[in-house]
Design a protein around this motif. Sequence first.
Motif, PDB file in Angstrom:
ATOM      1  N   PHE A  66      47.936  40.388  76.544  1.00 20.55           N
ATOM      2  CA  PHE A  66      49.250  40.195  75.852  1.00 20.55           C
ATOM      3  C   PHE A  66      49.742  38.752  75.999  1.00 20.55           C
ATOM      4  O   PHE A  66      50.235  38.423  75.120  1.00 20.55           O
ATOM      5  CB  PHE A  66      50.081  41.268  76.588  1.00 20.55           C
ATOM      6  N   SER A  67      49.861  38.276  77.106  1.00 19.74           N
ATOM      7  CA  SER A  67      50.543  36.921  77.335  1.00 19.74           C
ATOM      8  C   SER A  67      49.689  35.924  76.473  1.00 19.74           C
ATOM      9  O   SER A  67      50.395  35.120  75.830  1.00 19.74           O
ATOM     10  CB  SER A  67      50.464  36.659  78.807  1.00 19.74           C
ATOM     11  N   GLU A  68      48.404  36.025  76.371  1.00 14.87           N
ATOM     12  CA  GLU A  68      47.615  34.868  75.645  1.00 14.87           C
ATOM     13  C   GLU A  68      47.877  34.920  74.218  1.00 14.87           C
ATOM     14  O   GLU A  68      47.940  34.202  73.619  1.00 14.87           O
ATOM     15  CB  GLU A  68      45.939  34.938  76.268  1.00 14.87           C
ATOM     16  N   VAL A  69      47.686  36.291  73.683  1.00 11.54           N
ATOM     17  CA  VAL A  69      47.919  36.660  72.374  1.00 11.54           C
ATOM     18  C   VAL A  69      49.538  36.129  71.976  1.00 11.54           C
ATOM     19  O   VAL A  69      49.772  35.523  70.819  1.00 11.54           O
ATOM     20  CB  VAL A  69      47.805  37.947  71.961  1.00 11.54           C
ATOM     21  N   SER A  70      50.534  36.221  72.813  1.00 12.10           N
ATOM     22  CA  SER A  70      51.798  35.830  72.230  1.00 12.10           C
ATOM     23  C   SER A  70      51.920  34.343  72.567  1.00 12.10           C
ATOM     24  O   SER A  70      52.627  33.717  71.662  1.00 12.10           O
ATOM     25  CB  SER A  70      52.942  36.363  73.444  1.00 12.10           C
ATOM     26  N   ARG A  71      51.241  33.699  73.625  1.00 16.78           N
ATOM     27  CA  ARG A  71      51.336  32.222  73.498  1.00 16.78           C
ATOM     28  C   ARG A  71      50.693  31.545  72.454  1.00 16.78           C
ATOM     29  O   ARG A  71      51.032  30.492  72.011  1.00 16.78           O
ATOM     30  CB  ARG A  71      50.620  31.913  74.863  1.00 16.78           C
ATOM     31  N   ALA A  72      49.444  32.198  71.874  1.00 22.09           N
ATOM     32  CA  ALA A  72      48.872  31.846  70.707  1.00 22.09           C
ATOM     33  C   ALA A  72      49.889  31.784  69.666  1.00 22.09           C
ATOM     34  O   ALA A  72      49.531  30.810  68.742  1.00 22.09           O
ATOM     35  CB  ALA A  72      47.627  32.345  70.432  1.00 22.09           C
ATOM     36  N   ASN A  73      50.354  32.716  69.539  1.00 15.88           N
ATOM     37  CA  ASN A  73      51.364  33.135  68.016  1.00 15.88           C
ATOM     38  C   ASN A  73      52.437  31.816  68.367  1.00 15.88           C
ATOM     39  O   ASN A  73      52.916  31.287  67.464  1.00 15.88           O
ATOM     40  CB  ASN A  73      52.079  34.395  68.284  1.00 15.88           C
ATOM     41  N   THR A  74      53.256  31.463  69.617  1.00 14.03           N
ATOM     42  CA  THR A  74      54.164  30.588  69.962  1.00 14.03           C
ATOM     43  C   THR A  74      53.377  29.113  69.675  1.00 14.03           C
ATOM     44  O   THR A  74      54.283  28.267  69.071  1.00 14.03           O
ATOM     45  CB  THR A  74      54.700  30.466  71.452  1.00 14.03           C
ATOM     46  N   THR A  75      52.324  28.997  70.055  1.00 12.85           N
ATOM     47  CA  THR A  75      51.794  27.723  69.908  1.00 12.85           C
ATOM     48  C   THR A  75      51.206  27.416  68.294  1.00 12.85           C
ATOM     49  O   THR A  75      51.652  26.384  67.954  1.00 12.85           O
ATOM     50  CB  THR A  75      50.158  27.744  70.696  1.00 12.85           C
ATOM     51  N   LEU A  76      50.844  28.717  67.654  1.00  7.12           N
ATOM     52  CA  LEU A  76      51.132  28.386  66.162  1.00  7.12           C
ATOM     53  C   LEU A  76      52.203  28.113  65.454  1.00  7.12           C
ATOM     54  O   LEU A  76      52.274  27.225  64.444  1.00  7.12           O
ATOM     55  CB  LEU A  76      50.495  29.710  65.398  1.00  7.12           C
ATOM     56  N   ASP A  77      53.410  28.345  66.011  1.00  5.46           N
ATOM     57  CA  ASP A  77      54.595  28.026  65.375  1.00  5.46           C
ATOM     58  C   ASP A  77      54.858  26.730  65.869  1.00  5.46           C
ATOM     59  O   ASP A  77      55.379  25.916  64.916  1.00  5.46           O
ATOM     60  CB  ASP A  77      55.727  28.912  66.146  1.00  5.46           C
ATOM     61  N   LYS A  78      54.422  26.263  67.081  1.00  6.26           N
ATOM     62  CA  LYS A  78      54.558  24.827  67.387  1.00  6.26           C
ATOM     63  C   LYS A  78      53.809  23.855  66.197  1.00  6.26           C
ATOM     64  O   LYS A  78      54.486  22.756  65.985  1.00  6.26           O
ATOM     65  CB  LYS A  78      54.336  24.525  68.802  1.00  6.26           C
ATOM     66  N   PHE A  79      52.645  24.182  66.011  1.00  5.12           N
ATOM     67  CA  PHE A  79      51.623  23.621  65.111  1.00  5.12           C
ATOM     68  C   PHE A  79      52.238  23.492  63.951  1.00  5.12           C
ATOM     69  O   PHE A  79      52.397  22.238  63.158  1.00  5.12           O
ATOM     70  CB  PHE A  79      50.420  24.352  65.034  1.00  5.12           C
ATOM     71  N   ILE A  80      53.022  24.413  63.192  1.00  5.99           N
ATOM     72  CA  ILE A  80      53.547  24.553  61.986  1.00  5.99           C
ATOM     73  C   ILE A  80      55.024  23.419  62.032  1.00  5.99           C
ATOM     74  O   ILE A  80      54.853  22.666  61.017  1.00  5.99           O
ATOM     75  CB  ILE A  80      54.181  26.035  61.613  1.00  5.99           C
ATOM     76  N   ASN A  81      55.460  23.475  63.301  1.00  4.57           N
ATOM     77  CA  ASN A  81      56.563  22.451  63.152  1.00  4.57           C
ATOM     78  C   ASN A  81      56.176  21.105  63.346  1.00  4.57           C
ATOM     79  O   ASN A  81      56.785  20.046  62.722  1.00  4.57           O
ATOM     80  CB  ASN A  81      57.454  22.915  64.348  1.00  4.57           C
ATOM     81  N   GLU A  82      55.094  20.726  63.964  1.00  4.63           N
ATOM     82  CA  GLU A  82      54.836  19.307  64.352  1.00  4.63           C
ATOM     83  C   GLU A  82      53.820  18.931  62.659  1.00  4.63           C
ATOM     84  O   GLU A  82      54.069  17.636  62.670  1.00  4.63           O
ATOM     85  CB  GLU A  82      53.514  19.281  65.598  1.00  4.63           C
ATOM     86  N   SER A  83      53.069  19.959  62.315  1.00  6.06           N
ATOM     87  CA  SER A  83      52.599  19.406  61.005  1.00  6.06           C
ATOM     88  C   SER A  83      53.484  18.850  59.841  1.00  6.06           C
ATOM     89  O   SER A  83      52.820  18.289  59.094  1.00  6.06           O
ATOM     90  CB  SER A  83      51.478  20.634  60.469  1.00  6.06           C
ATOM     91  N   LEU A  84      54.745  19.131  59.903  1.00  9.14           N
ATOM     92  CA  LEU A  84      55.562  18.861  58.905  1.00  9.14           C
ATOM     93  C   LEU A  84      55.643  17.404  58.763  1.00  9.14           C
ATOM     94  O   LEU A  84      56.301  16.898  57.682  1.00  9.14           O
ATOM     95  CB  LEU A  84      56.760  19.513  58.925  1.00  9.14           C
ATOM     96  N   LYS A  85      55.364  16.719  59.872  1.00  8.58           N
ATOM     97  CA  LYS A  85      55.413  15.438  60.005  1.00  8.58           C
ATOM     98  C   LYS A  85      54.468  14.506  59.399  1.00  8.58           C
ATOM     99  O   LYS A  85      54.438  13.219  59.195  1.00  8.58           O
ATOM    100  CB  LYS A  85      55.645  14.733  61.210  1.00  8.58           C
ATOM    101  N   PHE A  86      53.346  15.302  59.179  1.00 15.74           N
ATOM    102  CA  PHE A  86      51.883  14.657  58.723  1.00 15.74           C
ATOM    103  C   PHE A  86      51.542  15.057  57.376  1.00 15.74           C
ATOM    104  O   PHE A  86      51.020  13.958  56.508  1.00 15.74           O
ATOM    105  CB  PHE A  86      50.954  14.871  59.878  1.00 15.74           C
TER     106      PHE A  86
END
Length: 502
Positions: A315-335
């Motif tokens: 459960f924790s790892e899937v939730s963290r993967a979702n959070t990490t994907l959100d982080k990737f979306i936010n950082e990708s807007l710079k590139f």
Amino acid sequence: MDTYKDIWYVKLLHEFPHLNFSFKETNSTFEPENKSYQESLILWAAAPVAFILVILFLASCCLCIQCVKKKPQKPPRTTCIRIVVAIFIIFSIGAIAVGFFGNEQVSKGATEFYDALKDTNQTLGDISVTVETIADVVERINGPAGVQALKELVSKSGSAANQTLGVILIQIEELANKTKTDIDSVKSDLPGLLLLKFSKEAVDVEFIRWIVTIVLMCFSLFILLTTSLGCYKKSRCLLMTSVVLGFFGLLLVWTGSGAYLGISVGASDLCYDPDTFVESLGENKAEKDVIREYAKCQVNKGIPSIFQQDIKNAFSEVSRANTTLDKFINESLKFFPVANITRPVLFMRQQLDYAFGNVTSLGELLDCRTLHGDYTKAVEGVCQTALVGVALLLLMLPFAGICMIVVQCVLPRIWYLTGKRRGYRPVDDSDPFCHRPPPYNGYGTMEADRDRGGARGSCTLEYYRDLRRSADELDAEERVPMNDSPPPAYHPGRFPQRYDIE
């Protein structure tokens, strides 16, 4: 949670002494693969068979004595004996009727057990399918449509994007792999062979047991009905047929009693402590611990402790993967524009949500209350419903066997006293109208044998002359002299007139 509680006759049968072929006491714990334990059950099953063999030998001796015994001159009455036989036949039929009910109870208990087994196997199958589904989802997340597609896009966007976003994608990939590892750990600890040993062969064995018991009791009823008909009609042929068939019937009934005695003792040993036997089905310590968790599930307990940490980590790892994907979306807007990553990101989001749902479903399937309920139903089906039927058969078959023994011991006596006896009946020698010829000595002459008495001595020439003389006294007008001719025919009221031939 509801737990199984053994009943009094389980303890009674469990306390029966367990002896091997060397008559040494063995452990009464249910161990069907232990040779000494198997021998103890075989000895209990063989005891009724040995008893009936002795009884059949004694009954055969009684039958031989009745066959060679001299028949009585005066036919005695057999009403009382036949009434006794009828009473024991009624008792036997009643016992067999209860045996039919017990046989159906065993079948009902077996059906409850197999239904619970089917539900448990269905749950285990669902768990296995869910685990494999999560593994496939992880592979799709890390596959060419997910993480690999984003890596290619990042690699084309320059080193800065690669350093920032590549690390995030590696984190998502590691979290997905950890989720797969946790789920594989659940699968490896899951007792997949918990109930696979009770497969279709057990169902076939139960069906054969049911059929054999039905045939045995129907054959016993046929013997009892044949015996009843033979006693009613006083037919020596039917009685002898009943005696011969009764020998086979007694042997089969007591063999069945022995089989059910062995089954009862073994089933009682199992039902006295079913948890220990079920735990022994595990192939390693982890499986045995899991089985113990499900067999002794508490009221408010959910996922067993051996799976709880793995499911929590997933459960924790899937939730963290979702959070990490959100982080990737936010950082990708710079590139690069959002439109470039919309498709792979949407695919990964769907797969992560699908993985979260499957992990949740897996946790519900692993809840001990579900499998413990199936386990309790299976144990109750065997140790309460089925064992009640086995106990009824164990009581009724020997009772019917004892009644049939009494009938078999009395039947030779009825056969001995029943039937027509051929012989001469006493006749009145003074009856003038008895149909018997006068004695002849030699050929063509008739000579009175005055020295012979009885039926032949009364039919002499002098007897017929005396008879004629009595007729002359009745009718003085007709006097016919007697000669050596045969006696005249008689007409009602008088003798016809005879004329002497000169």
